[in-house]
Design an enzyme around this catalytic site. Structure first.
Site, PDB file in Angstrom:
ATOM      1  N   GLY A   1       0.851  -1.197   0.000  1.00 36.61           N
ATOM      2  CA  GLY A   1       0.000   0.000   0.000  1.00 36.61           C
ATOM      3  C   GLY A   1       0.877   1.234   0.000  1.00 36.61           C
ATOM      4  O   GLY A   1       2.021   1.212  -0.456  1.00 36.61           O
ATOM      5  N   ARG A   2       0.303   2.328   0.564  1.00 38.69           N
ATOM      6  CA  ARG A   2       1.028   3.610   0.531  1.00 38.69           C
ATOM      7  C   ARG A   2       2.431   3.500   1.140  1.00 38.69           C
ATOM      8  O   ARG A   2       3.420   3.960   0.553  1.00 38.69           O
ATOM      9  CB  ARG A   2       0.249   4.669   1.328  1.00 38.69           C
ATOM     10  CG  ARG A   2      -0.928   5.278   0.610  1.00 38.69           C
ATOM     11  CD  ARG A   2      -1.581   6.318   1.512  1.00 38.69           C
ATOM     12  NE  ARG A   2      -2.121   5.685   2.692  1.00 38.69           N
ATOM     13  CZ  ARG A   2      -3.404   5.384   2.864  1.00 38.69           C
ATOM     14  NH1 ARG A   2      -4.282   5.692   1.949  1.00 38.69           N
ATOM     15  NH2 ARG A   2      -3.815   4.783   3.964  1.00 38.69           N
ATOM     16  N   ILE A   3       2.525   2.888   2.331  1.00 36.22           N
ATOM     17  CA  ILE A   3       3.820   2.888   3.023  1.00 36.22           C
ATOM     18  C   ILE A   3       4.781   1.894   2.362  1.00 36.22           C
ATOM     19  O   ILE A   3       5.969   2.177   2.199  1.00 36.22           O
ATOM     20  CB  ILE A   3       3.634   2.603   4.532  1.00 36.22           C
ATOM     21  CG1 ILE A   3       2.713   3.674   5.152  1.00 36.22           C
ATOM     22  CG2 ILE A   3       4.984   2.589   5.262  1.00 36.22           C
ATOM     23  CD1 ILE A   3       2.314   3.418   6.606  1.00 36.22           C
TER      24      ILE A   3
ATOM     25  N   THR B   1       7.454  -2.482  10.810  1.00 37.71           N
ATOM     26  CA  THR B   1       6.882  -1.203  11.264  1.00 37.71           C
ATOM     27  C   THR B   1       5.363  -1.254  11.129  1.00 37.71           C
ATOM     28  O   THR B   1       4.721  -0.207  11.112  1.00 37.71           O
ATOM     29  CB  THR B   1       7.421  -0.014  10.426  1.00 37.71           C
ATOM     30  OG1 THR B   1       7.212  -0.299   9.047  1.00 37.71           O
ATOM     31  CG2 THR B   1       8.882   0.257  10.683  1.00 37.71           C
ATOM     32  N   SER B   2       4.784  -2.465  11.020  1.00 39.01           N
ATOM     33  CA  SER B   2       3.330  -2.551  10.814  1.00 39.01           C
ATOM     34  C   SER B   2       2.623  -2.661  12.163  1.00 39.01           C
ATOM     35  O   SER B   2       2.342  -1.630  12.787  1.00 39.01           O
ATOM     36  CB  SER B   2       2.995  -3.716   9.883  1.00 39.01           C
ATOM     37  OG  SER B   2       3.406  -4.962  10.435  1.00 39.01           O
ATOM     38  N   ARG B   3       2.399  -3.862  12.636  1.00 37.56           N
ATOM     39  CA  ARG B   3       1.842  -4.087  13.969  1.00 37.56           C
ATOM     40  C   ARG B   3       2.542  -5.314  14.559  1.00 37.56           C
ATOM     41  O   ARG B   3       2.842  -6.276  13.830  1.00 37.56           O
ATOM     42  CB  ARG B   3       0.331  -4.344  13.906  1.00 37.56           C
ATOM     43  CG  ARG B   3      -0.512  -3.104  13.657  1.00 37.56           C
ATOM     44  CD  ARG B   3      -0.485  -2.135  14.849  1.00 37.56           C
ATOM     45  NE  ARG B   3      -1.366  -0.997  14.687  1.00 37.56           N
ATOM     46  CZ  ARG B   3      -0.968   0.223  14.290  1.00 37.56           C
ATOM     47  NH1 ARG B   3       0.299   0.449  13.984  1.00 37.56           N
ATOM     48  NH2 ARG B   3      -1.831   1.209  14.206  1.00 37.56           N
TER      49      ARG B   3
ATOM     50  N   GLU C   1       2.823  -4.195  23.554  1.00 36.81           N
ATOM     51  CA  GLU C   1       3.596  -2.956  23.689  1.00 36.81           C
ATOM     52  C   GLU C   1       3.258  -2.339  25.029  1.00 36.81           C
ATOM     53  O   GLU C   1       2.071  -2.218  25.335  1.00 36.81           O
ATOM     54  CB  GLU C   1       3.256  -1.982  22.562  1.00 36.81           C
ATOM     55  CG  GLU C   1       3.747  -2.502  21.227  1.00 36.81           C
ATOM     56  CD  GLU C   1       3.459  -1.566  20.050  1.00 36.81           C
ATOM     57  OE1 GLU C   1       2.918  -0.464  20.291  1.00 36.81           O
ATOM     58  OE2 GLU C   1       3.778  -1.946  18.925  1.00 36.81           O
TER      59      GLU C   1
ATOM     60  N   HIS D   1       7.759   2.025  18.903  1.00 33.67           N
ATOM     61  CA  HIS D   1       6.625   2.409  18.041  1.00 33.67           C
ATOM     62  C   HIS D   1       6.678   3.920  17.723  1.00 33.67           C
ATOM     63  O   HIS D   1       5.768   4.671  18.069  1.00 33.67           O
ATOM     64  CB  HIS D   1       5.286   2.033  18.702  1.00 33.67           C
ATOM     65  CG  HIS D   1       4.162   1.878  17.708  1.00 33.67           C
ATOM     66  ND1 HIS D   1       3.103   1.019  17.885  1.00 33.67           N
ATOM     67  CD2 HIS D   1       3.946   2.495  16.515  1.00 33.67           C
ATOM     68  CE1 HIS D   1       2.271   1.113  16.863  1.00 33.67           C
ATOM     69  NE2 HIS D   1       2.763   2.008  16.017  1.00 33.67           N
TER      70      HIS D   1
ATOM     71  N   ALA E   1       7.473   5.125  14.442  1.00 29.85           N
ATOM     72  CA  ALA E   1       7.627   5.321  12.994  1.00 29.85           C
ATOM     73  C   ALA E   1       7.041   6.648  12.511  1.00 29.85           C
ATOM     74  O   ALA E   1       7.578   7.273  11.602  1.00 29.85           O
ATOM     75  CB  ALA E   1       7.016   4.155  12.226  1.00 29.85           C
TER      76      ALA E   1
HETATM   77  C1  DGY Z   1      -0.399   4.433  13.045  1.00 27.86           C
HETATM   78  O1  DGY Z   1      -0.736   5.582  12.736  1.00 27.86           O
HETATM   79  O2  DGY Z   1      -1.128   3.456  12.836  1.00 27.86           O
HETATM   80  C2  DGY Z   1       0.950   4.261  13.652  1.00 27.86           C
HETATM   81  O3  DGY Z   1       1.181   2.987  14.088  1.00 27.86           O
HETATM   82  C3  DGY Z   1       1.196   5.278  14.732  1.00 27.86           C
HETATM   83  O4  DGY Z   1       1.350   6.490  14.089  1.00 27.86           O
END
Ligand code: DGY
Length: 329
Positions: free
Chosen positions: A161-163, A242-244, A273, A292, A294
């Protein structure tokens, strides 16, 4: 103003950047949770009672219990995040409550951090820093803290996706081969400019020097990275998440890092977390963990605050949210 001209009552579940708080305060009676830690559940349920709108964070669970506690006058849930796995969107939809999130504004900031983690793990920056501060640096060493090259390597991006696409743009700058996996293959007009090639997950994991995760958390992606999928990766591979946190089975990851199934991992997100200090990952030199962060640039957090406030204000006025999470079909 809501019906009858009263100012809407809203609960804001943490201090967010001023630009958002000021917008909310200007138009609403705002109850703000000012502690560093999230409101404990019982307090959260007490504070949302009778509110027209709530501005939540990814640490606040919004489910039927929350919505019952808030009451039938609740008009909007505005989440200060692009992710919304803390919210039962279907439960909100059943009650006609729109959910807002903050897509788009954190794409590049998140990809910056993902790439920074990739670089830091590959070139062993935290280990090098610890080494210097421990007084262990005696001389220039031909074999000291060796790692893989990033430039020219192959990156596998899971979730395009975007990221994920922003990560691909960064990888292009380093001359990397870009592979991606998603539920569906994307159109060539998206993937061609990024030089990105679709592969099934197993083939992508087997070919990639770096694997970066950019999927939403859902029942389909929970523990997507597990003992089986880690075994498909190269023993020299670096995993970046960097997702979940729950996208990765952390027990399996710790075992894979310990026994050399993969070489290193860099995590912005963990499950739970914060990660408990006795979690095996915390003791591993080849696992880099940050808390967390990012989206944590000043400019991006300001933009998220503006968007979350705009969603909240639109919701309490009964208007369409500028960025609404699509309700489930
Ligand atoms: C989000 O926006 O989902 C990030 O994990 C925190 O900014």
């Amino acid at each position: 103003m809501v019906d009858g001209g009263a100012r809407p009552r809203v609960f804001v579940a943490r201090i967010i950047p001023d630009v958002g708080l000021e917008a909310v305060r200007a138009d609403c009676d705002m109850d703000l949770w000012e502690d560093e830690l999230p409101p404990p559940r019982a307090e959260l349920l007490r504070r949302v009672a009778g509110c027209d709108g709530v501005l939540t964070l990814l640490t606040d669970k919004v489910d039927d219990e929350f919505l019952d506690a808030a009451g039938p006058q609740l008009k909007v849930v505005s989440n200060y995040a692009v992710g919304f796995d803390n919210i039962d969107v279907a439960a909100c939809a059943r009650r006609g409550i729109p959910v807002g999130n903050t897509p788009g504004v954190l794409t590049d900031t998140t990809a910056d951090l993902a790439f920074a983690l990739l670089m830091a793990a590959a070139r062993r920056l935290p280990e090098g820093d610890r080494f210097v501060r421990a007084g262990s640096w005696k001389t220039w060493g031909p074999l000291l803290l060796l790692g893989p090259d990033v430039h020219g390597a192959t990156i596998g991006i899971v979730g395009f996706g975007r990221i994920g696409q922003a990560m691909a743009r960064r990888a292009q700058g380093f001359g990397m081969e870009v592979l991606y996996h998603d539920v569906n293959e994307l159109p060539a007009e998206v993937t061609d400019p990024l030089g990105a090639t679709y592969l099934p997950l197993e083939a992508l994991l087997a070919r990639s020097d770096f694997v970066s995760l950019h999927v939403n958390l859902s029942p389909l992606t929970r523990h997507l990275i597990n003992a089986q999928t880690l075994a498909w990766m190269k023993p020299t591979a670096v995993l970046v998440n960097t997702s979940r946190g729950p996208v990765v089975d952390q027990v399996a990851l710790a075992a894979a890092l310990r026994d050399g199934t993969i070489w290193a991992a860099a995590l912005d997100v963990t499950d739970p977390e914060p990660i408990p200090m006795d979690d095996p990952l915390v003791g591993l030199d080849n696992c880099l963990i940050v808390p967390h962060i990012a989206s944590a640039s000043r400019a991006t957090r300001d933009k998220m605050a503006q968007m979350a406030a705009a969603n909240l204000l639109a919701g309490v006025r009964g208007e369409a949210l500028p960025t609404e999470v699509p309700p489930p079909a």
